[in-house]
Scaffold this motif. Sequence first.
Motif, PDB file in Angstrom:
ATOM      1  N   SER A 145       0.815  -1.211   0.000  1.00 20.38           N
ATOM      2  CA  SER A 145       0.000   0.000   0.000  1.00 20.38           C
ATOM      3  C   SER A 145       0.854   1.268   0.000  1.00 20.38           C
ATOM      4  N   THR A 146       2.137   1.121   0.294  1.00 19.89           N
ATOM      5  CA  THR A 146       3.030   2.282   0.343  1.00 19.89           C
ATOM      6  C   THR A 146       4.440   1.864  -0.046  1.00 19.89           C
ATOM      7  N   TYR A 147       5.266   2.851  -0.369  1.00 19.17           N
ATOM      8  CA  TYR A 147       6.657   2.570  -0.696  1.00 19.17           C
ATOM      9  C   TYR A 147       7.455   2.302   0.573  1.00 19.17           C
ATOM     10  N   ILE A 148       8.492   1.504   0.438  1.00 13.86           N
ATOM     11  CA  ILE A 148       9.398   1.283   1.562  1.00 13.86           C
ATOM     12  C   ILE A 148      10.209   2.552   1.788  1.00 13.86           C
ATOM     13  N   LYS A 149      10.271   3.003   3.021  1.00 21.01           N
ATOM     14  CA  LYS A 149      10.944   4.265   3.342  1.00 21.01           C
ATOM     15  C   LYS A 149      12.331   4.000   3.924  1.00 21.01           C
ATOM     16  N   SER A 150      13.291   4.809   3.517  1.00 23.49           N
ATOM     17  CA  SER A 150      14.663   4.684   4.027  1.00 23.49           C
ATOM     18  C   SER A 150      14.705   4.834   5.538  1.00 23.49           C
ATOM     19  N   SER A 151      13.881   5.747   6.068  1.00 26.18           N
ATOM     20  CA  SER A 151      13.897   6.002   7.511  1.00 26.18           C
ATOM     21  C   SER A 151      13.469   4.772   8.298  1.00 26.18           C
ATOM     22  N   ASP A 152      12.489   4.031   7.775  1.00 26.30           N
ATOM     23  CA  ASP A 152      12.029   2.814   8.459  1.00 26.30           C
ATOM     24  C   ASP A 152      13.127   1.761   8.485  1.00 26.30           C
ATOM     25  N   ILE A 153      13.811   1.606   7.359  1.00 28.65           N
ATOM     26  CA  ILE A 153      14.872   0.598   7.269  1.00 28.65           C
ATOM     27  C   ILE A 153      16.060   0.997   8.133  1.00 28.65           C
ATOM     28  N   SER A 154      16.382   2.301   8.176  1.00 29.86           N
ATOM     29  CA  SER A 154      17.503   2.768   8.997  1.00 29.86           C
ATOM     30  C   SER A 154      17.241   2.505  10.470  1.00 29.86           C
TER      31      SER A 154
ATOM     32  N   LEU B 256      10.802   6.394  -6.620  1.00 31.57           N
ATOM     33  CA  LEU B 256      11.153   7.231  -7.772  1.00 31.57           C
ATOM     34  C   LEU B 256      11.331   6.435  -9.062  1.00 31.57           C
ATOM     35  N   MET B 257      11.169   5.126  -8.990  1.00 26.96           N
ATOM     36  CA  MET B 257      11.334   4.319 -10.203  1.00 26.96           C
ATOM     37  C   MET B 257      10.366   4.711 -11.314  1.00 26.96           C
ATOM     38  N   PRO B 258       9.091   5.054 -11.015  1.00 25.34           N
ATOM     39  CA  PRO B 258       8.210   5.497 -12.107  1.00 25.34           C
ATOM     40  C   PRO B 258       8.758   6.719 -12.851  1.00 25.34           C
ATOM     41  N   VAL B 259       9.358   7.645 -12.106  1.00 24.51           N
ATOM     42  CA  VAL B 259       9.942   8.835 -12.736  1.00 24.51           C
ATOM     43  C   VAL B 259      11.132   8.434 -13.595  1.00 24.51           C
ATOM     44  N   GLN B 260      11.992   7.571 -13.056  1.00 20.17           N
ATOM     45  CA  GLN B 260      13.147   7.134 -13.840  1.00 20.17           C
ATOM     46  C   GLN B 260      12.715   6.396 -15.100  1.00 20.17           C
ATOM     47  N   ASN B 261      11.709   5.548 -14.977  1.00 21.70           N
ATOM     48  CA  ASN B 261      11.239   4.807 -16.145  1.00 21.70           C
ATOM     49  C   ASN B 261      10.689   5.752 -17.217  1.00 21.70           C
ATOM     50  N   GLN B 262       9.972   6.795 -16.791  1.00 23.74           N
ATOM     51  CA  GLN B 262       9.457   7.759 -17.755  1.00 23.74           C
ATOM     52  C   GLN B 262      10.596   8.490 -18.465  1.00 23.74           C
ATOM     53  N   LEU B 263      11.590   8.921 -17.685  1.00 27.61           N
ATOM     54  CA  LEU B 263      12.730   9.617 -18.280  1.00 27.61           C
ATOM     55  C   LEU B 263      13.505   8.700 -19.225  1.00 27.61           C
TER      56      LEU B 263
ATOM     57  N   MET C  76      10.265  14.836  -4.562  1.00 25.49           N
ATOM     58  CA  MET C  76       9.751  14.536  -3.224  1.00 25.49           C
ATOM     59  C   MET C  76       8.626  13.508  -3.298  1.00 25.49           C
ATOM     60  N   ILE C  77       8.559  12.689  -2.257  1.00 26.52           N
ATOM     61  CA  ILE C  77       7.424  11.799  -2.042  1.00 26.52           C
ATOM     62  C   ILE C  77       6.874  12.168  -0.664  1.00 26.52           C
ATOM     63  N   GLY C  78       5.788  12.959  -0.655  1.00 30.10           N
ATOM     64  CA  GLY C  78       5.318  13.509   0.603  1.00 30.10           C
ATOM     65  C   GLY C  78       6.359  14.476   1.131  1.00 30.10           C
TER      66      GLY C  78
ATOM     67  N   GLY D 250      20.465  12.440  -7.372  1.00 34.33           N
ATOM     68  CA  GLY D 250      21.538  12.802  -8.302  1.00 34.33           C
ATOM     69  C   GLY D 250      21.376  12.137  -9.650  1.00 34.33           C
ATOM     70  N   LEU D 251      21.055  10.840  -9.635  1.00 36.79           N
ATOM     71  CA  LEU D 251      20.906  10.109 -10.888  1.00 36.79           C
ATOM     72  C   LEU D 251      19.747  10.652 -11.704  1.00 36.79           C
ATOM     73  N   LEU D 252      18.587  10.918 -11.052  1.00 34.91           N
ATOM     74  CA  LEU D 252      17.421  11.396 -11.787  1.00 34.91           C
ATOM     75  C   LEU D 252      17.618  12.810 -12.319  1.00 34.91           C
ATOM     76  N   ASN D 253      18.249  13.671 -11.524  1.00 38.10           N
ATOM     77  CA  ASN D 253      18.499  15.042 -11.996  1.00 38.10           C
ATOM     78  C   ASN D 253      19.457  15.054 -13.174  1.00 38.10           C
ATOM     79  N   ALA D 254      20.463  14.174 -13.119  1.00 36.35           N
ATOM     80  CA  ALA D 254      21.407  14.079 -14.240  1.00 36.35           C
ATOM     81  C   ALA D 254      20.711  13.552 -15.488  1.00 36.35           C
ATOM     82  N   LEU D 255      19.835  12.543 -15.306  1.00 36.78           N
ATOM     83  CA  LEU D 255      19.105  11.974 -16.434  1.00 36.78           C
ATOM     84  C   LEU D 255      18.145  12.997 -17.022  1.00 36.78           C
ATOM     85  N   LEU D 256      17.469  13.769 -16.161  1.00 38.65           N
ATOM     86  CA  LEU D 256      16.554  14.809 -16.644  1.00 38.65           C
ATOM     87  C   LEU D 256      17.311  15.859 -17.448  1.00 38.65           C
TER      88      LEU D 256
END
Length: 428
Positions: free
Chosen positions: A32-41, A350-357, A399-401, A409-415
Amino acid sequence: MGAPIVPANETAILQKLISIREKLTAIKQDRSTYIKSSDISSIYDQIIVEVRKINHIREEPSLHDEQNRVDVVLDDVFQLLSLSLLTVGLTRTAPATYASLTTVKRLLDHLCESRVYSENDLKPIQDRLNEIENIIERDDPTESAEIIQLIRTKANVCEISLKGLIESVAVVSPELAPTLQKLVSIKRQIISVGSMPKLHVTELKKLQEELRQIDNARVDGNFLSPDGNIPDGQNLLNGLLEECHNVLNDFLARKELVADSLRPLYDQLVEMKNQLEGMMLTHRWTLRETDLYNYQQKLQSIDDMRVNGSFLDAEGNAPEGQVVLLYLLRRCYALIYRLLVSSEPVSEALMPVQNQLSTVRKCLMEVKRMGGLSSTRELYPYQMKLASIDNLRVDGKFMIGNAIPEGQGLLNALLAEVCKFSHISVKC
């Protein structure tokens, strides 16, 4: 014989690790939601605490010789942690390499057992281990020394196994390396064709003809170099050639693909192979790396059923079909490994954004390859899409929320690359 009983002073650690495993499993299963870095950390910090407790208790080296349920659950925890870190895009961290190392070790064990490999098979694994070594040795003050040591120990085991395999093929002279690679390829093709539910005799006959040509190129049973000398490595190549003939003839003469007692295992492995092959085609859009955990667990469970390398029936015999099952098992491991190493340093959020780019970039490159667009007007759809993606950013960040997921960095460079590219795709 069962695993050693958990000592009383490790019982609390075991319960805590089981609780951590349940948390990671719940996160993995929640779609129902994306896995968050903060939760894993947060969970990772808890794992570090338990690892330190284990190290403190097991100060005596002899206590490391036997593994109990604490070690088994800890391995599960690190598998889930590693896959979770890959899912959120933290691919360049030491604990993220754990799942990859586990799969590499299984692959190396199977290569050693099968004796069917060449330098071409070992080079990508060596490159991956070198990459992991660089990650481990990177001076990261935020990383736990205990975790680094744990990962380093696991990597060292893989490197020792790899070294043995490299030394075994080093006996083959460079002049015979292409022949070795050809024989390795043919044997894998034979087993791949022979593992299909329907026997493809025509395909096997073609491979049989290729073997016959290699066989006929020998002189007095030896593979010769272009200058007529007898290079080193004759025993290895002759043994592999004979194995190819034996396996091929077994498939041509077979009545059943696998014995009835092995059919359930065969069906499970075929289903897993098909599912993993499907992931290879769609992983950029659909794969959550934590999904691979269940496949790893099932494969390891099946692999560990073997006794002296064979799958046994109820009477303790090794029925027909061993080669087929081992091929499917190794194929599944190889697919998981490829999926793990293809993981990109971008959070699943952010994978949907990367896939679109990536799709826009691919389309523009194809347009340029075909000669470019006829007018700037034809660029509008691409530029509008890029503008909509650019508008997703807040202060230059996707941003996500309120969260800033990994991969900025990767997405900004690709954009930036695609935006620049979109201005040079019109015919002059």
